[in-house]
Design a protein around this motif. Structure first.
Motif, short mmCIF file in Angstrom:
data_model
loop_
_atom_site.label_atom_id
_atom_site.label_comp_id
_atom_site.label_asym_id
_atom_site.label_seq_id
_atom_site.Cartn_x
_atom_site.Cartn_y
_atom_site.Cartn_z
N ASP A 56 0.86 -1.19 0.00
CA ASP A 56 0.00 0.00 0.00
C ASP A 56 0.90 1.23 0.00
OD1 ASP A 56 -1.63 2.20 0.72
OD2 ASP A 56 -3.05 0.87 1.70
N GLU A 58 0.28 4.51 0.00
CA GLU A 58 -0.06 5.64 0.89
C GLU A 58 0.30 5.34 2.34
OE1 GLU A 58 -0.89 8.52 -0.18
OE2 GLU A 58 -1.04 7.86 -2.28
N ARG A 144 -7.20 3.54 -2.91
CA ARG A 144 -5.80 3.52 -2.54
C ARG A 144 -4.96 2.83 -3.62
NH1 ARG A 144 -5.42 -0.86 2.41
NH2 ARG A 144 -6.38 -2.65 1.35
#
Length: 329
Positions: A56, A58, A144
């Motif tokens: 991920d 972010e 995301r």
């Protein structure tokens, strides 16, 4: 008196019960199939010798890492899932900047398939990793960003490439640069010196009376002389200088950024060190000498060939003048 007929028990369950039973059997079958697929998928992941991962961007969190991570990196997967810095800490320090920068490039390119960097495994071994990564295709920009990738251990491949490169560029007998590789490096040094207008010196060295050494003591002893001369040259030259065997008993050196005066000092030291060498064959002790031709780049030199020609002429002048000396051309 009329006798009551015996009650007949139903052989088939009511329709509702049958449907429930069929549904239960179908559900059990689906569970079994799902379990089989999960076991198959898990078995496949265990057998694949590559690390599959998801990240991920972010949150800077590793969402998934396959079992091969622990085999290749030698570190617990749980630590990586808990802290992304576990990946950063495993990377060879000189490669960390590239590894992070190339990972970020996937945000622009969508895929980066040529990432290669080194890691330090838990056992201290340095390993090469080929780590391809791809960005997921999201239709909703608010979702995301997940990066997925596959990291393979290519250490053996890199070692083989290195060995092939060494064989292609190294003289087998003396382990110094072979003729082709030496002149490739010398050409690059010449072009750099011309472009940057910096000094450059070129040296040719020939073993005096080498045929007599072979005829008197044998070719095996002659080969040993060549090896000792090469070792001496590599020991005397500075870091960044290039030294190689370009003929039977002929060696050459290039001194980037070196004035003729400094190059003369290096050549004189090389001459002294070679004179100190001692050889023995069947209780006979002998030494060797060399003749050297030295020159430096000038404004009129348009190619490396002109330096080579001057150094060659100077070396043969040293031979004619009595050998065991250095002549500047």
């Amino acid at each position: 008196m009329v006798k009551n007929k015996p009650t007949t028990l139903a052989c088939n369950p009511p329709p509702e019960a049958a449907q429930t039973l069929l549904a239960l059997m179908h559900a059990q079958g689906e569970v079994a199939r799902l379990s089989e697929r999960e076991q198959l998928f898990s078995s496949l992941l265990d057998s694949v010798n590559a690390v599959l991962w998801a990240f991920d961007w972010e949150s800077r969190q590793v969402l998934y890492v396959s079992p091969a991570y622990e085999r290749i990196f030698g570190r617990p997967a749980g630590l990586l899932l808990a802290d992304f810095n576990e990946w950063r800490d495993s990377i060879y320090p000189d490669d960390l900047d590239y590894a992070e920068r190339s990972l970020a490039e996937v945000l622009v390119k969508g895929a980066v398939e040529d990432r290669e960097y080194r890691i330090i495994a838990a056992d201290g071994q340095v390993r090469w990793i080929s780590d391809k990564c791809f960005i997921n295709q999201q239709s909703d920009p608010d979702q995301r960003v997940i990066i997925v990738g596959m990291a393979e251990d290519i250490t053996e491949k890199k070692q083989l490439e290195g060995e092939l490169q060494r064989l292609a560029t190294t003289d087998v007998l003396t382990q110094s640069s072979n003729r082709r590789h030496f002149f490739e490096c010398a050409q690059h040094a010449f072009e750099t010196a011309r472009l940057q207008q910096t000094p450059l010196a070129f040296l040719l060295l020939d073993i005096d009376d080498f045929k007599q050494i072979n005829d008197t003591y044998g070719h095996q002893e002659g080969d040993y002389v060549l090896q000792r001369i090469a070792d001496t040259g590599k020991a005397v030259l500075r870091r960044g200088d290039q030294f190689g065997r370009i003929g039977g008993e002929e060696f050459a050196a290039v001194f980037p950024g070196c004035t003729p005066e400094i190059a003369q000092q290096i050549a004189e030291r090389l001459q002294r060190e070679i004179q100190r060498l001692s050889f023995s064959h069947e209780d006979k002790v002998f030494g060797v000498t060399v003749s050297q031709g030295l020159t430096g780049i000038t404004e009129d030199d348009e190619s490396l060939d002109s330096l080579f020609a001057r150094a060659d002429a100077a070396m043969y002048q040293a031979k004619r003048q009595g050998k065991n000396q250095i002549v500047r051309g």
